[in-house]
Design a protein around this motif. Structure first.
Motif, short mmCIF file in Angstrom:
data_model
loop_
_atom_site.label_atom_id
_atom_site.label_comp_id
_atom_site.label_asym_id
_atom_site.label_seq_id
_atom_site.Cartn_x
_atom_site.Cartn_y
_atom_site.Cartn_z
N ALA A 32 56.59 78.40 9.12
CA ALA A 32 57.32 79.64 9.38
C ALA A 32 56.79 80.80 8.53
CB ALA A 32 58.81 79.45 9.12
N LEU A 33 56.16 80.50 7.40
CA LEU A 33 55.62 81.56 6.54
C LEU A 33 54.12 81.72 6.80
CD1 LEU A 33 57.34 80.69 3.13
CD2 LEU A 33 58.18 82.15 4.99
N THR A 34 53.70 82.93 7.05
CA THR A 34 52.28 83.19 7.29
C THR A 34 51.58 83.71 6.04
OG1 THR A 34 52.76 85.40 8.11
CG2 THR A 34 52.62 83.62 9.75
N ARG A 35 52.32 83.97 4.98
CA ARG A 35 51.75 84.45 3.73
C ARG A 35 52.29 83.56 2.61
NH1 ARG A 35 50.33 89.81 2.55
NH2 ARG A 35 51.49 90.40 4.41
N PHE A 36 51.38 82.98 1.83
CA PHE A 36 51.80 82.19 0.68
C PHE A 36 50.70 82.15 -0.35
CE2 PHE A 36 49.94 79.22 3.72
CZ PHE A 36 49.19 78.34 2.95
N ALA A 37 51.08 81.88 -1.57
CA ALA A 37 50.11 81.84 -2.67
C ALA A 37 50.68 81.01 -3.81
CB ALA A 37 49.80 83.25 -3.15
N GLY A 38 49.78 80.50 -4.62
CA GLY A 38 50.20 79.78 -5.81
C GLY A 38 49.05 78.97 -6.37
N PRO A 39 49.26 78.40 -7.55
CA PRO A 39 48.26 77.52 -8.13
C PRO A 39 48.15 76.25 -7.30
CG PRO A 39 50.20 77.62 -9.54
CD PRO A 39 50.43 78.58 -8.43
N MET A 40 46.93 75.74 -7.21
CA MET A 40 46.69 74.58 -6.35
C MET A 40 46.90 73.25 -7.06
SD MET A 40 43.25 75.58 -4.20
CE MET A 40 42.26 75.93 -5.63
N ARG A 41 47.42 72.32 -6.28
CA ARG A 41 47.34 70.89 -6.61
C ARG A 41 46.55 70.28 -5.47
NH1 ARG A 41 52.81 68.62 -8.18
NH2 ARG A 41 51.64 66.69 -8.01
N THR A 42 45.88 69.17 -5.73
CA THR A 42 44.98 68.64 -4.71
C THR A 42 45.21 67.16 -4.42
OG1 THR A 42 43.26 68.07 -6.32
CG2 THR A 42 43.17 70.28 -5.35
N VAL A 43 44.91 66.81 -3.18
CA VAL A 43 44.94 65.42 -2.72
C VAL A 43 43.71 65.22 -1.85
CG1 VAL A 43 46.08 63.81 -1.11
CG2 VAL A 43 47.44 65.08 -2.78
N TRP A 147 44.00 79.44 -8.06
CA TRP A 147 44.96 80.08 -7.18
C TRP A 147 44.44 80.18 -5.75
CZ3 TRP A 147 49.79 82.56 -8.01
CH2 TRP A 147 50.34 82.27 -9.26
N LEU A 148 45.31 79.87 -4.81
CA LEU A 148 45.02 80.02 -3.39
C LEU A 148 45.95 81.08 -2.83
CD1 LEU A 148 44.27 77.37 -0.76
CD2 LEU A 148 46.09 79.02 -0.30
N TYR A 149 45.38 82.01 -2.07
CA TYR A 149 46.13 83.05 -1.37
C TYR A 149 45.84 82.92 0.11
CZ TYR A 149 46.52 85.20 -5.97
OH TYR A 149 46.80 85.43 -7.30
N VAL A 152 47.60 86.14 7.23
CA VAL A 152 47.11 86.06 8.60
C VAL A 152 45.62 86.35 8.72
CG1 VAL A 152 49.35 86.53 9.66
CG2 VAL A 152 47.81 88.44 9.13
N ASP A 153 45.03 86.99 7.71
CA ASP A 153 43.61 87.31 7.75
C ASP A 153 42.72 86.21 7.19
OD1 ASP A 153 43.38 89.95 8.94
OD2 ASP A 153 44.60 90.61 7.25
N GLY A 154 43.27 85.33 6.38
CA GLY A 154 42.42 84.27 5.85
C GLY A 154 42.94 83.65 4.58
N VAL A 155 42.03 82.91 3.93
CA VAL A 155 42.35 82.16 2.72
C VAL A 155 41.30 82.48 1.67
CG1 VAL A 155 42.66 79.86 1.70
CG2 VAL A 155 43.36 80.28 4.07
N VAL A 156 41.76 82.88 0.48
CA VAL A 156 40.87 83.11 -0.64
C VAL A 156 41.35 82.28 -1.82
CG1 VAL A 156 40.19 85.42 0.12
CG2 VAL A 156 42.06 85.16 -1.51
N VAL A 157 40.39 81.91 -2.67
CA VAL A 157 40.67 81.10 -3.86
C VAL A 157 40.07 81.82 -5.05
CG1 VAL A 157 40.20 78.89 -4.99
CG2 VAL A 157 40.69 78.96 -2.54
N SER A 158 40.80 81.80 -6.16
CA SER A 158 40.30 82.42 -7.38
C SER A 158 40.65 81.55 -8.59
CB SER A 158 40.88 83.82 -7.57
OG SER A 158 42.27 83.76 -7.82
N GLU A 159 39.87 81.72 -9.64
CA GLU A 159 40.13 80.96 -10.87
C GLU A 159 41.43 81.37 -11.51
OE1 GLU A 159 36.72 81.59 -13.35
OE2 GLU A 159 35.38 80.50 -12.00
N GLN A 160 41.77 82.66 -11.42
CA GLN A 160 42.95 83.24 -12.06
C GLN A 160 43.79 83.96 -11.01
OE1 GLN A 160 43.51 82.86 -15.38
NE2 GLN A 160 41.62 81.67 -15.53
#
Length: 166
Positions: A32-43, A147-149, A152-160
C-alpha cells in the motif's frame, strides 16, 4: 518521510564515489505504500522463506528488509501473512529479488513492498538461508545498515542517511 529518489540522483549525478547506488527499475510495487526508506537488514535464500519469516516476525524498527531470492520466479518468498507481520512489527518495507503472492492482501497492507514479480506457489520452509550478509544485486553491493530509499521513480542505496541537496 518526504524524499525523492530523483532529487537524490540530481544531487549525486556527478559523484562517482559510489556513495549513491541506483538499482535498475525492474521491481514492481505491491504494498500500500509506494514510498519507504530505512536502514537495511538482509536475507539471502533460494525458494525457502524461513529467514524472511524470522525477520518479519521480529521488531523492524523502521528498517527495510532486502531479500536476495536469486531472482527465482518459481516460488513466492512473501505472502499476505508475512506482510501483515512485517507491518505489525514496524518494518518500513521490503525489497524482494524474487516473487510475492496474495496480491490483494499485499495491496491492503500499510507497507512498502517491491518484488520482481508474483507467483501463487509458496515456498517450502526447510530452515535454509542466511541473514545479515552483504548482498550483490545487479552488480551493486547492499550492506546491512546502509540506507535504502524507494519511491515510484526507483530505488537508491547509500552508506549514510541522505538529505535532498546534500
Amino acid at each position: 518521510m518526504e524524499f525523492s529518489t530523483c532529487d537524490f540522483c540530481d544531487a549525486f549525478k556527478s559523484d562517482e564515489s559510489g556513495r549513491l547506488r541506483v538499482l535498475p527499475g525492474v521491481y514492481r510495487s505491491y504494498g500500500a505504500l509506494t514510498r519507504f526508506a530505512g536502514p537495511m537488514r538482509t536475507v539471502k535464500c533460494f525458494e525457502d522463506n524461513s529467514r524472511v519469516k524470522e525477520a518479519v516476525e521480529s521488531p523492524g524498527h523502521g528498517q527495510v528488509l532486502v531479500v536476495d531470492g536469486a531472482g527465482s520466479l518459481r516460488r513466492a518468498l512473501l505472502g499476505g501473512n508475512l506482510a501483515a507481520a512485517a507491518a505489525a512489527n514496524g518494518w518500513a518495507g521490503l525489497l524482494i529479488h524474487g516473487c510475492v503472492r496474495d496480491l490483494a492482501e499485499l495491496a491492503a497492507t500499510p507497507l512498502g513492498i517491491l518484488a520482481l514479480g508474483h507467483v501463487p506457489m509458496p515456498t517450502d520452509r526447510k530452515g535454509q538461508g542466511q541473514s545479515e550478509l552483504v548482498l550483490h544485486l545487479h552488480g551493486l553491493p547492499l550492506r546491512p545498515g546502509e540506507w535504502l530509499y524507494a519511491d515510484v521513480d526507483g530505488v537508491v542505496v547509500s552508506e549514510q542517511p541522505l538529505h535532498t541537496g546534500s
